[in-house]
Write an enzyme that holds these catalytic residues in place. Structure first.
Site, PDB file in Angstrom:
ATOM      1  N   LEU A  77       0.793  -1.106   0.117  1.00  0.00           N
ATOM      2  CA  LEU A  77       0.018  -0.127  -0.032  1.00  0.00           C
ATOM      3  C   LEU A  77       0.684   1.139  -0.112  1.00  0.00           C
ATOM      4  CD1 LEU A  77      -2.370  -1.090   2.976  1.00  0.00           C
ATOM      5  CD2 LEU A  77      -3.077  -0.954   0.447  1.00  0.00           C
ATOM      6  N   ASP A  89       2.498  -6.374   2.468  1.00  0.00           N
ATOM      7  CA  ASP A  89       3.139  -5.387   3.404  1.00  0.00           C
ATOM      8  C   ASP A  89       3.709  -6.083   4.666  1.00  0.00           C
ATOM      9  OD1 ASP A  89       2.700  -2.546   2.593  1.00  0.00           O
ATOM     10  OD2 ASP A  89       0.624  -3.150   2.226  1.00  0.00           O
ATOM     11  N   GLU A 125       6.258  -4.303  12.559  1.00  0.00           N
ATOM     12  CA  GLU A 125       6.050  -3.497  13.509  1.00  0.00           C
ATOM     13  C   GLU A 125       4.539  -2.995  13.976  1.00  0.00           C
ATOM     14  OE1 GLU A 125       7.902   0.645  15.079  1.00  0.00           O
ATOM     15  OE2 GLU A 125       6.861   0.994  13.556  1.00  0.00           O
ATOM     16  N   ASP A 126       3.782  -3.036  12.745  1.00  0.00           N
ATOM     17  CA  ASP A 126       2.389  -2.632  12.590  1.00  0.00           C
ATOM     18  C   ASP A 126       1.382  -3.681  13.407  1.00  0.00           C
ATOM     19  OD1 ASP A 126       2.712  -0.208  11.616  1.00  0.00           O
ATOM     20  OD2 ASP A 126       2.707  -1.157   9.605  1.00  0.00           O
ATOM     21  N   ARG A 153      -4.389  -5.899   5.635  1.00  0.00           N
ATOM     22  CA  ARG A 153      -3.163  -6.348   6.285  1.00  0.00           C
ATOM     23  C   ARG A 153      -3.668  -7.234   7.623  1.00  0.00           C
ATOM     24  NH1 ARG A 153       1.188  -2.110   7.542  1.00  0.00           N
ATOM     25  NH2 ARG A 153       2.189  -4.218   7.822  1.00  0.00           N
ATOM     26  N   ARG A 167      -4.836   5.018  10.155  1.00  0.00           N
ATOM     27  CA  ARG A 167      -4.887   3.484  10.417  1.00  0.00           C
ATOM     28  C   ARG A 167      -5.324   3.305  11.916  1.00  0.00           C
ATOM     29  NH1 ARG A 167      -1.421   1.087   6.678  1.00  0.00           N
ATOM     30  NH2 ARG A 167      -1.922   1.746   4.672  1.00  0.00           N
ATOM     31  N   HIS A 192       1.723   7.058   9.548  1.00  0.00           N
ATOM     32  CA  HIS A 192       1.817   6.815  11.036  1.00  0.00           C
ATOM     33  C   HIS A 192       2.592   7.745  11.761  1.00  0.00           C
ATOM     34  CE1 HIS A 192       1.699   2.138   9.615  1.00  0.00           C
ATOM     35  NE2 HIS A 192       0.440   2.662  10.079  1.00  0.00           N
ATOM     36  N   CYS A 232       9.810   0.400  11.071  1.00  0.00           N
ATOM     37  CA  CYS A 232       8.542  -0.643  10.733  1.00  0.00           C
ATOM     38  C   CYS A 232       9.102  -2.165  10.460  1.00  0.00           C
ATOM     39  CB  CYS A 232       7.990  -0.371   9.476  1.00  0.00           C
ATOM     40  SG  CYS A 232       8.004   1.504   8.945  1.00  0.00           S
TER      41      CYS A 232
END
Length: 258
Positions: free
Chosen positions: A19, A62, A67-68, A87, A133, A163, A248
């Site tokens: 993305l 992704d 980290e997300d 995701r 997000r 972010h 990330c």
């Protein structure tokens, strides 16, 4: 003794389909990206970090941005619920990895959304970005998980980047760093240092005054060296094309109970 473990995840062969929200799409070289990822992992290992590879998710472009998927405070892991629906399948493998580390596992539930890139921890203060997000319900659930452990949760607006940690991270002394045009409200942070390059806003503390950062921010590296830090530069150009940064690409776990 603080732990030095870092969760990492190999890039998906579909990385180029990742993305992009705030920047123009550019072609991504998947082979080069894999070499850059391997060099990033090697840099962590060379500075005493034990890297733990989470099972790959080849169908999730992704997924390298591990980290997300989780936020860890002390020994509690909060499995996120990404704001980008594509995701959400990325979290299962990460849940397994943190459980194996002995973390107590919590989850963000609907209607909450939260991505780890929106969470910046400085000591016991946990800044969380409210942006595209991460929503208010996600922040509420993060508070519920971490405030009983002694965290002070501070929500901050994010409107110019993907972010919170696309805009700011912090130096080892707690000074928040950011490229000012991309930071919504620098005055929310007790100490703020403006850096000359966008990618200079992202650092990982490796220990001993060393800062892992992107090779694309030479002027910022010079500034940090001048302030007595030791920059360790890695080329992550292919991930930067997908709004990625050094932070990330791993989840650093520093406070596990031995």
């Amino acid at each position: 003794m603080p732990s030095q473990k870092a969760l990492i995840r190999r890039p998906s062969p579909r990385l180029a389909e990742g993305l992009v929200t705030y920047i123009e799409r550019e072609p991504v070289d998947a082979e080069l990206a894999l070499r850059q990822w391997e060099a990033y992992v090697a840099a962590l290992a060379a500075h005493g970090w034990e890297t733990i590879e989470v099972d790959p998710e080849d169908d999730c472009p992704d997924s390298v941005f591990v980290e997300d998927t989780v936020v860890v405070f002390r020994n509690v892991a909060l499995i996120t619920r990404p704001g980008a629906e594509s995701r959400r399948e990325e979290t299962a493998g990460v849940e397994e990895a943190v459980a194996r580390l002995g973390c107590s596992v919590n989850w963000v539930w609907e209607p909450g959304t939260l991505e780890g890139g929106d969470v910046l921890k400085i000591g016991d203060t946990v800044y969380v970005g409210r942006g595209g997000r991460t929503n208010a319900a996600g922040i509420h659930q993060l508070r519920a998980a971490f405030e009983p452990l002694g965290a002070r949760v501070v929500a901050v607006p994010v409107s110019k980047v993907l972010h919170l940690k696309s805009a700011v991270t912090a130096l080892p002394d707690g000074t928040v760093i950011g490229h000012e045009p991309l930071v919504d409200t620098p005055s929310l942070f007790p100490r703020f240092l403006s850096v000359p390059e966008e990618s200079g806003a992202h650092v990982i503390h490796l220990g001993g005054g060393k800062l892992l950062m992107a090779a694309s921010a030479p002027k910022t590296a010079e500034l940090f060296a001048d302030l007595g830090h030791e920059p360790v530069l890695v080329d992550i150009s292919e991930f930067e094309k997908l709004e990625g940064s050094v932070t990330c690409l791993s989840v650093r776990v520093r406070e596990l109970y031995a």
